[in-house]
Design an enzyme around this catalytic site. Structure first.
Site, PDB file in Angstrom:
ATOM      1  N   HIS A  78       5.601   9.520 -12.575  1.00 37.35           N
ATOM      2  CA  HIS A  78       6.410   8.968 -11.484  1.00 37.35           C
ATOM      3  C   HIS A  78       7.473   7.992 -11.998  1.00 37.35           C
ATOM      4  O   HIS A  78       8.610   7.995 -11.509  1.00 37.35           O
ATOM      5  CB  HIS A  78       5.533   8.272 -10.450  1.00 37.35           C
ATOM      6  CG  HIS A  78       4.511   9.177  -9.836  1.00 37.35           C
ATOM      7  ND1 HIS A  78       3.479   8.725  -9.052  1.00 37.35           N
ATOM      8  CD2 HIS A  78       4.365  10.526  -9.889  1.00 37.35           C
ATOM      9  CE1 HIS A  78       2.733   9.732  -8.663  1.00 37.35           C
ATOM     10  NE2 HIS A  78       3.246  10.844  -9.157  1.00 37.35           N
ATOM     11  N   HIS A 235       6.761  16.654  -3.847  1.00 34.08           N
ATOM     12  CA  HIS A 235       6.130  15.835  -4.882  1.00 34.08           C
ATOM     13  C   HIS A 235       5.941  16.625  -6.172  1.00 34.08           C
ATOM     14  O   HIS A 235       6.086  16.073  -7.269  1.00 34.08           O
ATOM     15  CB  HIS A 235       4.791  15.276  -4.417  1.00 34.08           C
ATOM     16  CG  HIS A 235       4.206  14.354  -5.442  1.00 34.08           C
ATOM     17  ND1 HIS A 235       4.622  13.047  -5.601  1.00 34.08           N
ATOM     18  CD2 HIS A 235       3.277  14.564  -6.414  1.00 34.08           C
ATOM     19  CE1 HIS A 235       3.976  12.493  -6.612  1.00 34.08           C
ATOM     20  NE2 HIS A 235       3.151  13.397  -7.121  1.00 34.08           N
ATOM     21  N   ASP A 239       7.204  15.483  -9.833  1.00 41.62           N
ATOM     22  CA  ASP A 239       6.408  15.520 -11.063  1.00 41.62           C
ATOM     23  C   ASP A 239       7.106  16.341 -12.141  1.00 41.62           C
ATOM     24  O   ASP A 239       7.127  15.961 -13.317  1.00 41.62           O
ATOM     25  CB  ASP A 239       5.037  16.138 -10.784  1.00 41.62           C
ATOM     26  CG  ASP A 239       4.045  15.167 -10.159  1.00 41.62           C
ATOM     27  OD1 ASP A 239       4.307  13.947 -10.158  1.00 41.62           O
ATOM     28  OD2 ASP A 239       2.990  15.635  -9.680  1.00 41.62           O
ATOM     29  N   HIS A 262       1.323  19.618 -14.607  1.00 44.26           N
ATOM     30  CA  HIS A 262       1.791  18.851 -15.759  1.00 44.26           C
ATOM     31  C   HIS A 262       1.608  19.596 -17.072  1.00 44.26           C
ATOM     32  O   HIS A 262       2.514  19.656 -17.897  1.00 44.26           O
ATOM     33  CB  HIS A 262       1.040  17.516 -15.833  1.00 44.26           C
ATOM     34  CG  HIS A 262       1.174  16.682 -14.604  1.00 44.26           C
ATOM     35  ND1 HIS A 262       2.382  16.202 -14.167  1.00 44.26           N
ATOM     36  CD2 HIS A 262       0.241  16.239 -13.723  1.00 44.26           C
ATOM     37  CE1 HIS A 262       2.190  15.494 -13.054  1.00 44.26           C
ATOM     38  NE2 HIS A 262       0.903  15.505 -12.767  1.00 44.26           N
TER      39      HIS A 262
END
Length: 306
Positions: A78, A235, A239, A262
């Protein structure tokens, strides 16, 4: 041209997974520094950790970077998204613990503080990574891909059995203030069942209904509901920008994520840099510079909530 902050930005809060209180200070840095973390609770050069793709190590549910001495910082996505989305190219992030504070679960508190402090334009061109050909990684139904484009585009698709999320997809050009206007306030999300499972395994100890969007049986448990009808996919795009920024410079290319996370985005960067014919470093200026994330951002770009 490259940018850094006019003065240090201070943040305090809890780590999402550790639940530990942490103080973090984002300091200005000279040209061509890039972004580094420094563990204030450790000493010497062993406390310095590069915010770079090849420093990422396997971690559950977040992005974690570490140095050869074993010092690490987790949940960096973030703050990295905020730096990239604000076109802050050089920064030293001093932190007195192993995890970035979660704050409200989005990048907005970081962006607000950076806008309040302001940026300094530095006397060196931005060095970007131009994608020359398609590179892709897969894991079952999950896909992450980079392909050529004149500026950074993000295309993301998610598909959850949870009725409150379901199928969502969104495409954005990240030119100028798009990150600040469209993505920065979108919070991390999960299912109540996931929260219970994570806490049973010693994770999400700092998570609350105030710093994550929690879903259960089609309902949003977090007070105030959603900030956007498609907040979860926004979101995931946030990311992705944070994880892509670990490339070491802005990417000129189109990123597509399908159920990606991720780890897959990091695998994608490793695949990109493993093929010298797939990319080229370029100094950018003029019309190309104006298309980079964060260029020309101002306070009016922040989302307005009622």
């Amino acid at each position: 041209m490259q940018n850094t902050l006019k003065s240090p930005a201070v943040f305090t809060g809890l780590g999402l997974h550790s639940g530990e209180a942490v103080r973090m200070v984002v300091h200005p840095a000279p040209v061509d520094t890039g972004v580094w973390f420094r563990r204030a609770d450790l000493s010497g050069s062993d406390a310095l950790i590069p915010a770079r793709w090849d420093a990422v190590v396997q971690s559950k549910l977040c992005t974690l970077v570490a140095n050869p001495a074993g010092a690490s910082v987790s949940t960096i996505e973030h703050i990295m998204a905020a730096l990239a989305g604000m076109a802050i190219h050089n920064a030293l992030i001093e932190i007195d613990g192993p995890e970035v504070p979660i704050l409200d679960g989005s990048s907005e508190p970081f962006v607000q503080k950076f806008l309040e402090i302001g940026l300094v334009r530095q006397d060196a061109p931005v060095r970007a990574i131009r994608v020359l050909k398609a590179v892709e990684v897969r894991d079952g139904d999950a896909v992450a891909r980079l392909e050529p484009s004149e500026n950074l585009e993000i295309d993301f698709r998610i598909d959850f059995a949870e009725a409150g999320i379901g199928r969502q997809e969104k495409h954005l050009s990240m030119a100028n203030g798009a990150f600040v206007r469209e993505l920065c306030d979108s919070r991390t999300f999960c299912l109540q069942a996931d929260v219970d499972r994570m806490r049973a395994n010693g994770l999400a100890l700092g998570g609350t209904l105030e710093n994550a969007v929690v879903f259960e049986d089609g309902e949003v448990l977090s007070p105030g509901g959603l900030r956007h009808n498609d907040e979860p996919v926004r979101h995931k795009m946030l990311d992705a920008l944070g994880d892509l920024s670990l490339a070491g410079g802005p990417i000129l290319g189109r990123y597509t994520g399908i159920r990606a996370g991720h780890a897959m985005t990091n695998r994608l960067l490793r695949a990109l840099f493993a093929d010298p014919t797939a990319y080229r470093f370029v100094d950018v200026g003029g019309t190309t510079e104006r298309k980079l994330p964060g260029m020309g951002v101002h306070r009016g770009d922040l989302p307005i909530r009622h």
